[in-house]
Enzyme design. Structure first.
Site, PDB file in Angstrom:
ATOM      1  N   HIS A  28      -9.314   0.549  -2.996  1.00 43.95           N
ATOM      2  CA  HIS A  28     -10.004   0.925  -1.762  1.00 43.95           C
ATOM      3  C   HIS A  28     -11.134   1.928  -1.987  1.00 43.95           C
ATOM      4  O   HIS A  28     -11.779   2.344  -1.028  1.00 43.95           O
ATOM      5  CB  HIS A  28      -9.031   1.463  -0.707  1.00 43.95           C
ATOM      6  CG  HIS A  28      -8.150   0.413  -0.116  1.00 43.95           C
ATOM      7  ND1 HIS A  28      -7.105   0.715   0.731  1.00 43.95           N
ATOM      8  CD2 HIS A  28      -8.146  -0.935  -0.253  1.00 43.95           C
ATOM      9  CE1 HIS A  28      -6.497  -0.395   1.095  1.00 43.95           C
ATOM     10  NE2 HIS A  28      -7.109  -1.411   0.503  1.00 43.95           N
ATOM     11  N   CYS A  67      -5.309  -6.684  -4.232  1.00 42.07           N
ATOM     12  CA  CYS A  67      -5.950  -6.295  -2.971  1.00 42.07           C
ATOM     13  C   CYS A  67      -7.141  -7.211  -2.753  1.00 42.07           C
ATOM     14  O   CYS A  67      -7.822  -7.596  -3.705  1.00 42.07           O
ATOM     15  CB  CYS A  67      -6.400  -4.833  -3.031  1.00 42.07           C
ATOM     16  SG  CYS A  67      -7.294  -4.257  -1.562  1.00 42.07           S
ATOM     17  N   HIS A  68      -7.425  -7.556  -1.490  1.00 36.47           N
ATOM     18  CA  HIS A  68      -8.509  -8.510  -1.220  1.00 36.47           C
ATOM     19  C   HIS A  68      -9.821  -7.852  -0.812  1.00 36.47           C
ATOM     20  O   HIS A  68     -10.772  -8.559  -0.445  1.00 36.47           O
ATOM     21  CB  HIS A  68      -8.082  -9.507  -0.146  1.00 36.47           C
ATOM     22  CG  HIS A  68      -7.637  -8.882   1.139  1.00 36.47           C
ATOM     23  ND1 HIS A  68      -6.666  -9.444   1.927  1.00 36.47           N
ATOM     24  CD2 HIS A  68      -8.012  -7.730   1.763  1.00 36.47           C
ATOM     25  CE1 HIS A  68      -6.483  -8.688   2.990  1.00 36.47           C
ATOM     26  NE2 HIS A  68      -7.281  -7.652   2.917  1.00 36.47           N
ATOM     27  N   ASN A 116       0.824  -1.199   0.000  1.00 38.51           N
ATOM     28  CA  ASN A 116       0.000   0.000   0.000  1.00 38.51           C
ATOM     29  C   ASN A 116       0.866   1.260   0.000  1.00 38.51           C
ATOM     30  O   ASN A 116       1.981   1.238   0.511  1.00 38.51           O
ATOM     31  CB  ASN A 116      -0.911   0.018   1.238  1.00 38.51           C
ATOM     32  CG  ASN A 116      -2.167  -0.796   1.057  1.00 38.51           C
ATOM     33  OD1 ASN A 116      -2.747  -0.823  -0.019  1.00 38.51           O
ATOM     34  ND2 ASN A 116      -2.592  -1.478   2.108  1.00 38.51           N
TER      35      ASN A 116
END
Length: 510
Positions: free
Chosen positions: A248, A212-213, A190
């Protein structure tokens, strides 16, 4: 409330899509560029792990590899050489477990270039000492009235994490170009969009994918809703979504469960009790900060008509309405700040229950069971080696997969991963109000990326000043916040030209 199709029509997005799933043919018809590289030899894969002393993701990676259909060697490089050696011991120890089905060997490497030479796959997962960096990202903005929840991806803390990280990843890209130019590169560091963008900015032909999960968690959330409202058995694999945005701050405008449209479910569920909760600080006192109450998710869906596909603690960083009012304002939405004390201790298993202690597993002090993670990384490697294709959410430069975000900016959409190829899937565009938000963050990211090419601190400050969290401050306060952060983290900003920065000279905070 407009349906997703109506929203897209209003913005003249010409892309059509099937109602049940994302198809390979649509991607081939509408996306002009994929990342094409060599097909991996599944019986002899060389993986170089930059950041191989990691405490959190490395143990998951080791277990996933042990249970995969792939074999090979892993080279672990880290400036924390002892940490890399610890993970190498753990990796080889896991291979001795009866449940291990793959054949891997692990080696710690002291020399980065030697570790990269001839690699087929490169993993990047690094972090500066949080006690010297991350705690400042959280605490200093708080002194200026910005009560960030995570401070890892965007906002003043996220931007400074990017400023610390971008120069290093330019070095990584240069070394990859020299020692393994065709390697598949998977970035877990990140802020994913800044970091992946920096890799491409330095080496445009790199085969880099940011992972990214968060979207996987949203798919699990949607599966739970399908079970509740449709009375079906469902899990994450039964959910197909059209996802788009930036890391995000991704959004979904189509979702199905086993081919059945979930949008009517969402439009019903948004008015239910579980989507209209309020919280106090007392309610959250003993709650883990990683618990997701999804109240921010439902409010954004209620206001904008698209469904967010990230956890609430990340969403609030991009949508700072929810940070207004400090702790009470944030807690009202069921989000608990991840404090600096937690961050400082999180990397030490003696002080944090959430930090994986592989030594305790190897000595038998803690029981160990070889278990696959929920990540898709191993599945993606198997697909690149000619196994079953996989559709996964990835971060890649925009080549048309998001129709109304500028080309080259790193965006997150689904991609089809198959034999030697990662092809982003066309996701369409956004209703204007959401597009405005995303473009603002993209402009910040692109401004900081450009500033990092020459270490121009004043140019980076312009990107910082444009951030929606920072825009809640007077410009002089924003300047002093920036200077305060530079002063606290200057040891990690030596690639930036601090001496000639006008913005720093103006402030007494530096």
């Amino acid at each position: 409330m407009d349906t997703p199709a109506e929203s897209r029509a209003e913005d003249t997005v010409a892309e059509s899509r099937a109602e049940d799933t994302v198809t390979e043919s649509r991607a081939e018809d509408t996306v002009t560029e994929s990342r094409s590289g060599p097909t991996l030899d599944g019986d002899d894969v060389t993986i170089t792990y930059l950041g191989g002393g990691a405490r959190e993701w490395a143990p998951k990676f080791v277990q996933d590899m042990a249970l995969s259909d792939l074999n090979g060697e892993v080279r672990l490089y880290d400036i924390d050489y002892e940490g890399a050696k610890r993970n190498a011991r753990f990796g080889n120890w896991v291979q001795e477990r009866t449940a291990a089905t793959a054949d891997w060997t692990y080696e710690a490497c002291e020399d980065r270039d030697a570790a990269l030479t001839g690699a087929d796959v490169v993993i990047t997962s690094t972090q500066s000492d949080p006690a010297e960096t991350f705690v400042h990202d959280l605490d200093i903005p708080k002194e200026y009235g910005i009560y960030g929840a995570v401070s890892a991806t965007i906002g003043p803390g996220g931007i400074f994490r990017a400023m610390r990280t971008i120069p290093l990843y330019r070095e990584f890209a240069t070394a990859i170009r020299e020692h393994c130019p065709d390697a598949w590169v998977f970035n877990f560091t990140n802020p994913v969009h800044f970091v992946t963008r920096a890799l491409y900015d330095e080496y445009p032909d790199i085969n880099a994918v940011g992972l990214c999960h968060e979207v996987l968690g949203t798919r699990s959330h949607l599966a739970a809703l399908a079970e509740e409202y449709l009375d079906v058995d469902a899990n994450r694999e039964d959910i197909q979504v059209n996802v788009k945005g930036i890391n995000h701050y991704t959004w979904i405008d189509e979702a199905t469960c086993k081919g059945e449209d979930l949008w009517p479910v969402l439009e019903t569920a948004v008015d239910a009790d579980h989507a209209t909760l309020t919280f106090t600080a007392d309610d959250l006192a003993d709650v883990d900060p990683f618990v997701d109450n999804q109240q921010v998710t439902w409010e954004l869906f209620r206001r904008f008509g698209l469904f967010p596909a990230a956890g609430d603690r990340h969403l609030v960083e991009y949508a700072p309405w929810f940070l207004s009012g400090g702790r009470a304002g944030l807690n009202r939405w069921g989000v608990k700040r991840t404090g600096s004390d937690y961050r400082a201790k999180h990397w030490n298993p003696a002080e944090s229950d959430q930090t994986t202690d592989v030594e305790a597993w190897m000595t038998g002090d803690e029981a160990f069971e070889l278990t696959a993670s929920d990540e898709l990384f191993a599945d993606m490697l198997e697909a690149l080696a000619g196994g079953d294709p996989v559709v996964a959410n990835v971060n890649l430069p925009n080549t048309g997969q998001v129709s109304d975000i500028e080309a080259g900016a790193v965006v997150e959409t689904n991609a089809l991963v198959r034999d030697g190829d990662v092809r982003p899937l066309a996701a369409g565009g956004f209703p204007r109000p959401v597009r405005t938000q995303i473009r603002t963050h993209v402009d910040t990211i692109e401004t900081v990326i450009a500033a990092a090419r020459t270490g121009d601190v004043d140019a980076a400050f312009r990107g910082f000043l444009n951030d929606p969290q920072v825009r809640t401050l007077q410009t002089e306060d924003a300047r002093d916040l920036f200077a305060d952060l530079v002063d606290a983290e200057s040891a990690y900003l030596d690639d930036w030209n601090l001496d000639d920065a006008a913005v720093l000279a103006e402030s007494d905070a530096f």
